[in-house]
Write a protein that holds these residues in place. Structure first.
Motif, PDB file in Angstrom:
ATOM      1  N   ARG A  35       0.804  -1.230   0.000  1.00  0.00           N
ATOM      2  CA  ARG A  35       0.000   0.000   0.000  1.00  0.00           C
ATOM      3  C   ARG A  35       0.829   1.268   0.000  1.00  0.00           C
ATOM      4  NH1 ARG A  35      -3.022  -2.758   4.152  1.00  0.00           N
ATOM      5  NH2 ARG A  35      -1.858  -1.537   5.642  1.00  0.00           N
ATOM      6  N   GLU A  36       1.971   1.263   0.658  1.00  0.00           N
ATOM      7  CA  GLU A  36       2.707   2.499   0.901  1.00  0.00           C
ATOM      8  C   GLU A  36       4.155   2.393   0.470  1.00  0.00           C
ATOM      9  OE1 GLU A  36       1.801   5.156   3.497  1.00  0.00           O
ATOM     10  OE2 GLU A  36      -0.215   4.434   3.920  1.00  0.00           O
ATOM     11  N   ARG A  37       4.503   3.100  -0.569  1.00  0.00           N
ATOM     12  CA  ARG A  37       5.887   3.172  -1.048  1.00  0.00           C
ATOM     13  C   ARG A  37       6.669   4.117  -0.144  1.00  0.00           C
ATOM     14  NH1 ARG A  37       6.539   4.868  -7.202  1.00  0.00           N
ATOM     15  NH2 ARG A  37       5.542   2.851  -7.353  1.00  0.00           N
ATOM     16  N   VAL A  38       7.926   3.783   0.112  1.00  0.00           N
ATOM     17  CA  VAL A  38       8.817   4.674   0.865  1.00  0.00           C
ATOM     18  C   VAL A  38       9.740   5.332  -0.145  1.00  0.00           C
ATOM     19  CG1 VAL A  38      10.590   4.834   2.629  1.00  0.00           C
ATOM     20  CG2 VAL A  38       8.705   3.211   2.915  1.00  0.00           C
ATOM     21  N   ASP A  43       9.682   0.183  -3.889  1.00  0.00           N
ATOM     22  CA  ASP A  43      10.483  -0.606  -2.961  1.00  0.00           C
ATOM     23  C   ASP A  43      10.724  -1.974  -3.592  1.00  0.00           C
ATOM     24  OD1 ASP A  43      10.104   1.589  -1.260  1.00  0.00           O
ATOM     25  OD2 ASP A  43       8.344   0.678  -0.346  1.00  0.00           O
ATOM     26  N   GLN A  44      11.754  -2.679  -3.135  1.00  0.00           N
ATOM     27  CA  GLN A  44      12.139  -3.955  -3.745  1.00  0.00           C
ATOM     28  C   GLN A  44      12.265  -5.047  -2.690  1.00  0.00           C
ATOM     29  OE1 GLN A  44      12.831  -4.519  -7.185  1.00  0.00           O
ATOM     30  NE2 GLN A  44      11.947  -2.475  -7.435  1.00  0.00           N
ATOM     31  N   TRP A  45      11.610  -6.160  -2.943  1.00  0.00           N
ATOM     32  CA  TRP A  45      11.834  -7.348  -2.132  1.00  0.00           C
ATOM     33  C   TRP A  45      13.087  -8.053  -2.645  1.00  0.00           C
ATOM     34  CZ3 TRP A  45       9.380  -8.031   2.208  1.00  0.00           C
ATOM     35  CH2 TRP A  45       8.045  -7.640   2.364  1.00  0.00           C
ATOM     36  N   ILE A  46      13.896  -8.552  -1.740  1.00  0.00           N
ATOM     37  CA  ILE A  46      14.948  -9.503  -2.098  1.00  0.00           C
ATOM     38  C   ILE A  46      14.347 -10.881  -1.860  1.00  0.00           C
ATOM     39  CG2 ILE A  46      17.216 -10.450  -1.545  1.00  0.00           C
ATOM     40  CD1 ILE A  46      18.017  -7.687  -0.553  1.00  0.00           C
ATOM     41  N   GLU A  47      14.337 -11.683  -2.904  1.00  0.00           N
ATOM     42  CA  GLU A  47      13.834 -13.044  -2.790  1.00  0.00           C
ATOM     43  C   GLU A  47      14.966 -14.031  -3.024  1.00  0.00           C
ATOM     44  OE1 GLU A  47       9.177 -12.415  -4.047  1.00  0.00           O
ATOM     45  OE2 GLU A  47      10.484 -13.526  -5.420  1.00  0.00           O
ATOM     46  N   MET A  48      14.895 -15.137  -2.289  1.00  0.00           N
ATOM     47  CA  MET A  48      15.901 -16.193  -2.384  1.00  0.00           C
ATOM     48  C   MET A  48      15.182 -17.483  -2.753  1.00  0.00           C
ATOM     49  SD  MET A  48      18.272 -17.674   0.706  1.00  0.00           S
ATOM     50  CE  MET A  48      16.850 -18.204   1.622  1.00  0.00           C
ATOM     51  N   ARG A  49      15.764 -18.224  -3.674  1.00  0.00           N
ATOM     52  CA  ARG A  49      15.192 -19.532  -4.027  1.00  0.00           C
ATOM     53  C   ARG A  49      15.583 -20.526  -2.939  1.00  0.00           C
ATOM     54  NH1 ARG A  49      13.241 -21.518  -8.908  1.00  0.00           N
ATOM     55  NH2 ARG A  49      14.256 -19.851 -10.074  1.00  0.00           N
ATOM     56  N   TYR A  64      15.707   4.525  -0.935  1.00  0.00           N
ATOM     57  CA  TYR A  64      16.860   4.995  -1.711  1.00  0.00           C
ATOM     58  C   TYR A  64      16.360   5.730  -2.952  1.00  0.00           C
ATOM     59  CZ  TYR A  64      19.925   1.918   0.972  1.00  0.00           C
ATOM     60  OH  TYR A  64      20.620   1.303   1.968  1.00  0.00           O
ATOM     61  N   GLY A  65      17.228   6.492  -3.587  1.00  0.00           N
ATOM     62  CA  GLY A  65      16.905   7.133  -4.843  1.00  0.00           C
ATOM     63  C   GLY A  65      16.771   6.123  -5.966  1.00  0.00           C
ATOM     64  N   GLY A  66      17.398   4.994  -5.827  1.00  0.00           N
ATOM     65  CA  GLY A  66      17.329   3.905  -6.810  1.00  0.00           C
ATOM     66  C   GLY A  66      17.220   2.579  -6.085  1.00  0.00           C
ATOM     67  N   ASP A  67      16.027   2.252  -5.635  1.00  0.00           N
ATOM     68  CA  ASP A  67      15.850   1.034  -4.832  1.00  0.00           C
ATOM     69  C   ASP A  67      16.279  -0.230  -5.576  1.00  0.00           C
ATOM     70  OD1 ASP A  67      14.906   2.464  -2.660  1.00  0.00           O
ATOM     71  OD2 ASP A  67      12.803   2.173  -3.170  1.00  0.00           O
ATOM     72  N   TYR A  68      15.990  -0.312  -6.869  1.00  0.00           N
ATOM     73  CA  TYR A  68      16.371  -1.506  -7.621  1.00  0.00           C
ATOM     74  C   TYR A  68      17.891  -1.652  -7.679  1.00  0.00           C
ATOM     75  CZ  TYR A  68      16.777  -4.974 -11.304  1.00  0.00           C
ATOM     76  OH  TYR A  68      17.106  -6.109 -12.020  1.00  0.00           O
ATOM     77  N   ASP A  69      18.599  -0.551  -7.942  1.00  0.00           N
ATOM     78  CA  ASP A  69      20.063  -0.609  -7.981  1.00  0.00           C
ATOM     79  C   ASP A  69      20.639  -1.013  -6.628  1.00  0.00           C
ATOM     80  OD1 ASP A  69      20.093   0.113 -10.654  1.00  0.00           O
ATOM     81  OD2 ASP A  69      20.305   2.257 -10.216  1.00  0.00           O
ATOM     82  N   GLU A  70      20.052  -0.486  -5.553  1.00  0.00           N
ATOM     83  CA  GLU A  70      20.519  -0.854  -4.212  1.00  0.00           C
ATOM     84  C   GLU A  70      20.209  -2.314  -3.904  1.00  0.00           C
ATOM     85  OE1 GLU A  70      22.494   0.942  -2.253  1.00  0.00           O
ATOM     86  OE2 GLU A  70      22.450   2.481  -3.809  1.00  0.00           O
TER      87      GLU A  70
END
Length: 93
Positions: A35-38, A43-49, A64-70
């Protein structure tokens, strides 16, 4: 054979830890994040298989200014610690 059964049992137990039923507040956290972007970027989830081949959410990158890059940088660090694991970034909202 005993080792193989132990590894399978360990994988099943780890898979259940990340389930919605296994952690108090997990579903509420997911709903809040959806619901709420920061910040300005998604925002990005880190997922692990996991050992069962399923993707588990194991981290959240936000603000961050670039959440995907971070997220990619965080995954690079995780891969250094455990290069045998597979990770990915997934938009959270």
């Amino acid at each position: 054979m005993t080792r193989l059964l132990f590894v399978i049992a360990l994988g099943v137990s780890q898979a259940s830890c990340g389930s919605e039923d296994g952690i108090a507040g997990y579903q509420e956290l997911e709903r809040q994040v959806e619901r709420e972007r920061v910040g300005a970027d998604p925002d990005q989830w880190i997922e692990m298989r996991n050992l069962m081949g399923e993707w588990e959410r194991t981290g959240l990158i936000f603000g961050y200014g670039g959440d995907y890059d971070e997220c990619l940088k965080a995954i690079a660090g995780l891969k250094q610690a455990n290069e045998g694991r597979e990770y990915r970034c997934v938009p959270a909202n």
